[in-house]
Design a protein around this motif. Structure first.
Motif, mmCIF file in Angstrom:
data_model
loop_
_atom_site.group_PDB
_atom_site.id
_atom_site.type_symbol
_atom_site.label_atom_id
_atom_site.label_comp_id
_atom_site.label_asym_id
_atom_site.label_seq_id
_atom_site.Cartn_x
_atom_site.Cartn_y
_atom_site.Cartn_z
ATOM 1 N N ALA A 3 0.807 -1.474 -0.017
ATOM 2 C CA ALA A 3 -0.070 -0.131 -0.318
ATOM 3 C C ALA A 3 1.072 0.928 0.212
ATOM 4 O O ALA A 3 2.168 1.021 0.579
ATOM 5 C CB ALA A 3 -1.291 0.122 1.343
ATOM 6 N N LEU A 4 0.388 2.257 -0.549
ATOM 7 C CA LEU A 4 0.773 3.569 -0.826
ATOM 8 C C LEU A 4 1.352 3.955 1.088
ATOM 9 O O LEU A 4 -0.014 3.914 1.310
ATOM 10 C CB LEU A 4 0.927 4.459 -1.403
ATOM 11 C CG LEU A 4 0.618 3.755 -3.221
ATOM 12 C CD1 LEU A 4 -0.005 5.037 -4.400
ATOM 13 C CD2 LEU A 4 2.463 3.728 -3.505
ATOM 14 N N ARG A 5 2.074 4.569 0.868
ATOM 15 C CA ARG A 5 1.828 5.387 2.103
ATOM 16 C C ARG A 5 1.755 6.987 2.703
ATOM 17 O O ARG A 5 2.178 7.981 1.770
ATOM 18 C CB ARG A 5 3.725 5.149 3.115
ATOM 19 C CG ARG A 5 3.287 3.868 3.927
ATOM 20 C CD ARG A 5 4.655 3.443 4.162
ATOM 21 N NE ARG A 5 4.353 2.062 4.988
ATOM 22 C CZ ARG A 5 5.514 2.098 5.838
ATOM 23 N NH1 ARG A 5 6.318 2.394 6.567
ATOM 24 N NH2 ARG A 5 5.039 0.706 6.451
ATOM 25 N N LYS A 6 1.170 7.446 3.137
ATOM 26 C CA LYS A 6 0.350 8.912 2.988
ATOM 27 C C LYS A 6 1.599 9.825 3.289
ATOM 28 O O LYS A 6 2.302 10.932 3.032
ATOM 29 C CB LYS A 6 -0.589 9.050 3.440
ATOM 30 C CG LYS A 6 -1.298 11.075 3.700
ATOM 31 C CD LYS A 6 -2.433 10.615 4.274
ATOM 32 C CE LYS A 6 -2.692 12.591 4.590
ATOM 33 N NZ LYS A 6 -4.227 12.519 5.366
ATOM 34 N N TYR A 7 2.780 9.094 4.555
ATOM 35 C CA TYR A 7 3.816 9.874 4.799
ATOM 36 C C TYR A 7 4.982 9.079 5.080
ATOM 37 O O TYR A 7 5.422 7.736 4.714
ATOM 38 C CB TYR A 7 3.671 10.059 6.609
ATOM 39 C CG TYR A 7 1.966 11.071 6.951
ATOM 40 C CD1 TYR A 7 2.186 12.148 7.001
ATOM 41 C CD2 TYR A 7 1.448 10.282 7.307
ATOM 42 C CE1 TYR A 7 0.865 12.889 7.055
ATOM 43 C CE2 TYR A 7 -0.306 11.020 7.914
ATOM 44 C CZ TYR A 7 0.140 12.117 7.592
ATOM 45 O OH TYR A 7 -1.522 12.684 7.859
ATOM 46 N N GLU A 10 10.990 9.286 6.185
ATOM 47 C CA GLU A 10 11.440 9.665 7.113
ATOM 48 C C GLU A 10 10.882 10.886 8.123
ATOM 49 O O GLU A 10 11.414 11.139 9.516
ATOM 50 C CB GLU A 10 12.645 10.523 6.455
ATOM 51 C CG GLU A 10 13.559 10.039 5.521
ATOM 52 C CD GLU A 10 12.788 9.428 3.818
ATOM 53 O OE1 GLU A 10 11.846 9.713 3.802
ATOM 54 O OE2 GLU A 10 13.452 8.488 3.346
ATOM 55 N N LEU A 11 9.400 10.986 7.745
ATOM 56 C CA LEU A 11 9.555 12.111 8.159
ATOM 57 C C LEU A 11 7.931 11.061 9.386
ATOM 58 O O LEU A 11 7.982 11.679 10.492
ATOM 59 C CB LEU A 11 7.830 12.065 7.737
ATOM 60 C CG LEU A 11 6.721 13.455 8.303
ATOM 61 C CD1 LEU A 11 7.583 14.378 8.797
ATOM 62 C CD2 LEU A 11 5.490 13.894 8.064
ATOM 63 N N ARG A 12 8.155 9.802 9.517
ATOM 64 C CA ARG A 12 7.532 9.355 10.704
ATOM 65 C C ARG A 12 9.070 8.936 12.103
ATOM 66 O O ARG A 12 8.703 9.151 12.153
ATOM 67 C CB ARG A 12 7.118 7.652 10.006
ATOM 68 C CG ARG A 12 6.365 7.703 9.168
ATOM 69 C CD ARG A 12 6.006 5.820 8.421
ATOM 70 N NE ARG A 12 4.328 6.172 7.633
ATOM 71 C CZ ARG A 12 3.985 4.939 8.272
ATOM 72 N NH1 ARG A 12 3.421 4.466 9.303
ATOM 73 N NH2 ARG A 12 2.208 5.375 7.273
ATOM 74 N N GLU A 13 9.949 8.965 10.807
ATOM 75 C CA GLU A 13 11.225 8.533 12.028
ATOM 76 C C GLU A 13 11.327 9.584 12.987
ATOM 77 O O GLU A 13 11.621 9.793 13.956
ATOM 78 C CB GLU A 13 12.116 7.700 11.326
ATOM 79 C CG GLU A 13 12.090 6.691 10.834
ATOM 80 C CD GLU A 13 13.377 6.416 9.817
ATOM 81 O OE1 GLU A 13 14.187 7.348 9.519
ATOM 82 O OE2 GLU A 13 12.982 5.324 9.213
ATOM 83 N N ARG A 14 10.916 10.714 12.683
ATOM 84 C CA ARG A 14 11.665 12.320 12.969
ATOM 85 C C ARG A 14 10.196 12.350 14.201
ATOM 86 O O ARG A 14 10.791 13.039 15.104
ATOM 87 C CB ARG A 14 11.664 13.395 12.046
ATOM 88 C CG ARG A 14 11.669 14.839 12.307
ATOM 89 C CD ARG A 14 11.686 15.427 11.979
ATOM 90 N NE ARG A 14 11.651 16.963 11.951
ATOM 91 C CZ ARG A 14 11.254 18.126 11.746
ATOM 92 N NH1 ARG A 14 10.400 17.458 10.409
ATOM 93 N NH2 ARG A 14 11.075 19.770 11.664
ATOM 94 N N HIS A 36 -1.477 13.389 10.709
ATOM 95 C CA HIS A 36 -2.687 13.265 11.768
ATOM 96 C C HIS A 36 -2.341 12.859 13.762
ATOM 97 O O HIS A 36 -1.632 12.164 13.273
ATOM 98 C CB HIS A 36 -3.685 12.478 11.053
ATOM 99 C CG HIS A 36 -4.785 12.538 12.221
ATOM 100 N ND1 HIS A 36 -5.359 12.103 12.992
ATOM 101 C CD2 HIS A 36 -6.155 13.305 11.641
ATOM 102 C CE1 HIS A 36 -6.894 11.756 13.379
ATOM 103 N NE2 HIS A 36 -6.931 12.680 12.951
ATOM 104 N N LYS A 37 -2.893 13.393 14.358
ATOM 105 C CA LYS A 37 -2.441 12.793 15.550
ATOM 106 C C LYS A 37 -2.211 11.462 16.132
ATOM 107 O O LYS A 37 -1.644 10.646 16.724
ATOM 108 C CB LYS A 37 -3.202 13.625 17.090
ATOM 109 C CG LYS A 37 -4.283 13.633 17.151
ATOM 110 C CD LYS A 37 -5.336 14.627 17.939
ATOM 111 C CE LYS A 37 -6.689 14.163 18.107
ATOM 112 N NZ LYS A 37 -7.202 15.154 18.985
ATOM 113 N N GLU A 38 -3.755 10.716 15.743
ATOM 114 C CA GLU A 38 -3.557 9.625 16.013
ATOM 115 C C GLU A 38 -2.864 8.622 14.197
ATOM 116 O O GLU A 38 -3.064 8.356 15.099
ATOM 117 C CB GLU A 38 -5.559 8.986 15.345
ATOM 118 C CG GLU A 38 -7.083 9.745 16.086
ATOM 119 C CD GLU A 38 -6.094 9.332 17.963
ATOM 120 O OE1 GLU A 38 -5.787 7.853 17.818
ATOM 121 O OE2 GLU A 38 -5.859 10.491 18.464
ATOM 122 N N ALA A 39 -2.804 9.223 13.565
ATOM 123 C CA ALA A 39 -1.820 8.361 13.105
ATOM 124 C C ALA A 39 -0.119 9.023 13.371
ATOM 125 O O ALA A 39 -0.149 7.385 14.083
ATOM 126 C CB ALA A 39 -1.638 9.533 11.718
#
Length: 103
Positions: A3-7, A10-14, A36-39
């Motif tokens: 699945a394609l990721r929205k984020y 690198e942003l996730r890790e940061r 999004h805060k829940e993400a």
């Protein structure tokens, strides 16, 4: 197909690193980074599981393995259905050859 990721990763890790190192609330970090805060809450929770800090969920590796096993089971079930259909067809052909009159 993945699945394609929205984020981006690198942003996730940061974002995870910022929540863990600064101790700021997830909602504030998420707002600052445009996530999004829940993400972000889910990412932080999964990072804790992957680090062995939590035992109430499956690790990412376990989730990947489970997903692959489910795909394998589905494929084997489809193959089994094909084999069952072929078996029925073959049995019908054998039965027809037995009941045909001899010439």
């Amino acid at each position: 197909m993945a699945a394609l990721r929205k984020y981006p990763d690198e942003l996730r890790e940061r974002a995870i690193r910022e929540v863990r190192t600064t101790g700021r609330p997830i909602a504030h970090v998420a707002k600052d980074l445009g996530i999004h805060k829940e993400a972000l809450r889910g990412w932080v929770c999964q990072a804790g599981v992957d680090r062995g800090e939590r035992g109430d969920r499956l690790t990412t590796a376990e989730l990947d393995e489970l997903q692959q096993l489910r795909r394998d089971v589905a494929e084997l079930r489809r193959a089994n259905e094909v084999l069952k259909a072929a078996s029925v067809f073959s049995a019908q052909e054998i039965d027809r050859s037995r009941t045909r009159p001899s010439r």
